[in-house]
Design a protein around this motif. Structure first.
Motif, mmCIF file in Angstrom:
data_model
loop_
_atom_site.group_PDB
_atom_site.id
_atom_site.type_symbol
_atom_site.label_atom_id
_atom_site.label_comp_id
_atom_site.label_asym_id
_atom_site.label_seq_id
_atom_site.Cartn_x
_atom_site.Cartn_y
_atom_site.Cartn_z
ATOM 1 N N MET A 1 0.844 -1.194 0.000
ATOM 2 C CA MET A 1 0.000 0.000 0.000
ATOM 3 C C MET A 1 0.876 1.238 0.000
ATOM 4 O O MET A 1 1.799 1.340 0.785
ATOM 5 N N ASN A 2 0.550 2.177 -0.835
ATOM 6 C CA ASN A 2 1.375 3.363 -0.941
ATOM 7 C C ASN A 2 0.519 4.614 -0.776
ATOM 8 O O ASN A 2 0.449 5.453 -1.661
ATOM 9 N N TYR A 3 -0.128 4.720 0.367
ATOM 10 C CA TYR A 3 -0.969 5.877 0.639
ATOM 11 C C TYR A 3 -0.122 7.000 1.214
ATOM 12 O O TYR A 3 0.891 6.764 1.849
ATOM 13 N N GLU A 4 -0.573 8.219 0.995
ATOM 14 C CA GLU A 4 0.111 9.374 1.575
ATOM 15 C C GLU A 4 -0.205 9.432 3.062
ATOM 16 O O GLU A 4 -1.318 9.163 3.488
ATOM 17 N N SER A 5 0.789 9.784 3.854
ATOM 18 C CA SER A 5 0.587 9.892 5.299
ATOM 19 C C SER A 5 -0.361 11.033 5.630
ATOM 20 O O SER A 5 -0.461 12.010 4.893
ATOM 21 N N LEU A 6 -1.061 10.890 6.760
ATOM 22 C CA LEU A 6 -1.975 11.936 7.222
ATOM 23 C C LEU A 6 -1.236 13.036 7.977
ATOM 24 O O LEU A 6 -1.635 14.185 7.969
ATOM 25 N N TRP A 7 -0.159 12.647 8.667
ATOM 26 C CA TRP A 7 0.601 13.565 9.515
ATOM 27 C C TRP A 7 2.082 13.481 9.180
ATOM 28 O O TRP A 7 2.551 12.462 8.707
ATOM 29 N N GLN A 8 2.785 14.569 9.475
ATOM 30 C CA GLN A 8 4.240 14.569 9.374
ATOM 31 C C GLN A 8 4.788 14.969 10.738
ATOM 32 O O GLN A 8 4.247 15.854 11.394
ATOM 33 N N LEU A 9 5.890 14.314 11.136
ATOM 34 C CA LEU A 9 6.531 14.611 12.407
ATOM 35 C C LEU A 9 7.869 15.275 12.139
ATOM 36 O O LEU A 9 8.729 14.707 11.472
ATOM 37 N N TYR A 10 8.017 16.504 12.627
ATOM 38 C CA TYR A 10 9.265 17.257 12.566
ATOM 39 C C TYR A 10 9.808 17.317 13.993
ATOM 40 O O TYR A 10 9.466 18.236 14.749
ATOM 41 N N PRO A 11 10.625 16.347 14.415
ATOM 42 C CA PRO A 11 11.034 16.240 15.820
ATOM 43 C C PRO A 11 11.709 17.484 16.402
ATOM 44 O O PRO A 11 11.570 17.749 17.580
ATOM 45 N N LEU A 12 12.414 18.253 15.585
ATOM 46 C CA LEU A 12 13.146 19.401 16.107
ATOM 47 C C LEU A 12 12.403 20.729 15.959
ATOM 48 O O LEU A 12 12.899 21.772 16.369
ATOM 49 N N ALA A 13 11.221 20.692 15.392
ATOM 50 C CA ALA A 13 10.444 21.918 15.197
ATOM 51 C C ALA A 13 9.739 22.324 16.488
ATOM 52 O O ALA A 13 9.616 21.547 17.430
ATOM 53 N N ARG A 14 9.279 23.558 16.512
ATOM 54 C CA ARG A 14 8.556 24.059 17.688
ATOM 55 C C ARG A 14 7.216 23.337 17.831
ATOM 56 O O ARG A 14 6.803 22.960 18.909
ATOM 57 N N GLU A 15 6.513 23.190 16.725
ATOM 58 C CA GLU A 15 5.272 22.413 16.682
ATOM 59 C C GLU A 15 5.568 21.224 15.774
ATOM 60 O O GLU A 15 5.663 21.363 14.562
ATOM 61 N N GLN A 16 5.739 20.057 16.396
ATOM 62 C CA GLN A 16 6.302 18.920 15.701
ATOM 63 C C GLN A 16 5.353 18.157 14.786
ATOM 64 O O GLN A 16 5.779 17.559 13.808
ATOM 65 N N LEU A 17 4.080 18.120 15.114
ATOM 66 C CA LEU A 17 3.126 17.288 14.382
ATOM 67 C C LEU A 17 2.304 18.168 13.440
ATOM 68 O O LEU A 17 1.604 19.075 13.883
ATOM 69 N N VAL A 18 2.420 17.913 12.129
ATOM 70 C CA VAL A 18 1.750 18.745 11.128
ATOM 71 C C VAL A 18 0.825 17.876 10.286
ATOM 72 O O VAL A 18 1.249 16.862 9.726
ATOM 73 N N HIS A 19 -0.446 18.289 10.192
ATOM 74 C CA HIS A 19 -1.415 17.572 9.360
ATOM 75 C C HIS A 19 -1.118 17.907 7.898
ATOM 76 O O HIS A 19 -0.986 19.072 7.530
ATOM 77 N N VAL A 20 -0.994 16.882 7.062
ATOM 78 C CA VAL A 20 -0.579 17.058 5.677
ATOM 79 C C VAL A 20 -1.534 17.945 4.886
ATOM 80 O O VAL A 20 -1.104 18.836 4.166
ATOM 81 N N LYS A 21 -2.836 17.733 5.028
ATOM 82 C CA LYS A 21 -3.793 18.476 4.206
ATOM 83 C C LYS A 21 -4.130 19.857 4.762
ATOM 84 O O LYS A 21 -4.168 20.830 4.028
ATOM 85 N N THR A 22 -4.380 19.950 6.062
ATOM 86 C CA THR A 22 -4.807 21.235 6.635
ATOM 87 C C THR A 22 -3.628 22.113 7.034
ATOM 88 O O THR A 22 -3.811 23.293 7.285
ATOM 89 N N ARG A 23 -2.426 21.518 7.135
ATOM 90 C CA ARG A 23 -1.200 22.194 7.586
ATOM 91 C C ARG A 23 -1.315 22.700 9.027
ATOM 92 O O ARG A 23 -0.537 23.532 9.465
ATOM 93 N N SER A 24 -2.316 22.207 9.771
ATOM 94 C CA SER A 24 -2.422 22.573 11.182
ATOM 95 C C SER A 24 -1.316 21.846 11.935
ATOM 96 O O SER A 24 -0.974 20.707 11.615
ATOM 97 N N ALA A 25 -0.734 22.538 12.914
ATOM 98 C CA ALA A 25 0.408 21.985 13.637
ATOM 99 C C ALA A 25 0.087 21.848 15.120
ATOM 100 O O ALA A 25 -0.675 22.644 15.678
ATOM 101 N N LYS A 26 0.680 20.834 15.740
ATOM 102 C CA LYS A 26 0.471 20.586 17.167
ATOM 103 C C LYS A 26 1.804 20.382 17.846
ATOM 104 O O LYS A 26 2.718 19.787 17.285
ATOM 105 N N LYS A 27 1.888 20.868 19.070
ATOM 106 C CA LYS A 27 3.098 20.726 19.862
ATOM 107 C C LYS A 27 3.012 19.449 20.691
ATOM 108 O O LYS A 27 1.974 19.138 21.249
#
Length: 131
Positions: A1-27
């Motif tokens: 299966m080659n689906y696009e991920s729903l979230w991206q994790l940027y471990p060193l960012a201020r808000e690490q968890l970013v929703h791929v479609k809405t670009r909303s970020a969570k700390k």
């Protein structure tokens, strides 16, 4: 299966968890981020509680409730729940599993940047001013 991920994790960012479609970020807290990194590295496979304790808390003595709360907070951040378990599955008496293609770990080189603040690699000299 080659689906696009729903979230991206940027471990060193201020808000690490970013929703791929809405670009909303969570700390996330440090321990939450580390647990998620470990689950991402082994997505689709069960990660034992023992392994999570060793890799996240190391020699620190913490209660099992620390891991339970950490998973609960990750579920809240991802829009999951302990009842539905759409993204993180609890495997009783064993550990936890992150379903595939939910969160993608993004290396720091891929973090979107603003090109207007490029750093110069040219050496600079300070001129001595007469006194």
């Amino acid at each position: 299966m080659n689906y696009e991920s729903l979230w991206q994790l940027y471990p060193l960012a201020r808000e690490q968890l970013v929703h791929v479609k809405t670009r909303s970020a969570k700390k996330l807290k440090g321990t939450e981020c580390r647990v998620l990194e470990i689950l991402i590295a082994q997505q689709g496979n069960v990660v034992s509680k023992k392994e999570l304790f060793e890799k996240v808390w190391g020699q620190r003595i913490v209660s099992e409730n620390s891991l339970t709360q950490c998973i609960a907070q990750l579920r809240v951040a991802l829009g999951d729940s302990g009842k539905e378990q759409k993204f993180i599955k609890t495997v009783p008496s064993h550990g936890y599993m992150l379903f595939e293609n939910v969160v993608e770990l993004v290396e720091i080189e891929q973090v979107p940047s603003d090109n207007s603040a490029e750093l110069s690699t040219e050496p600079f000299q300070i001129e001595a001013q007469p006194v």
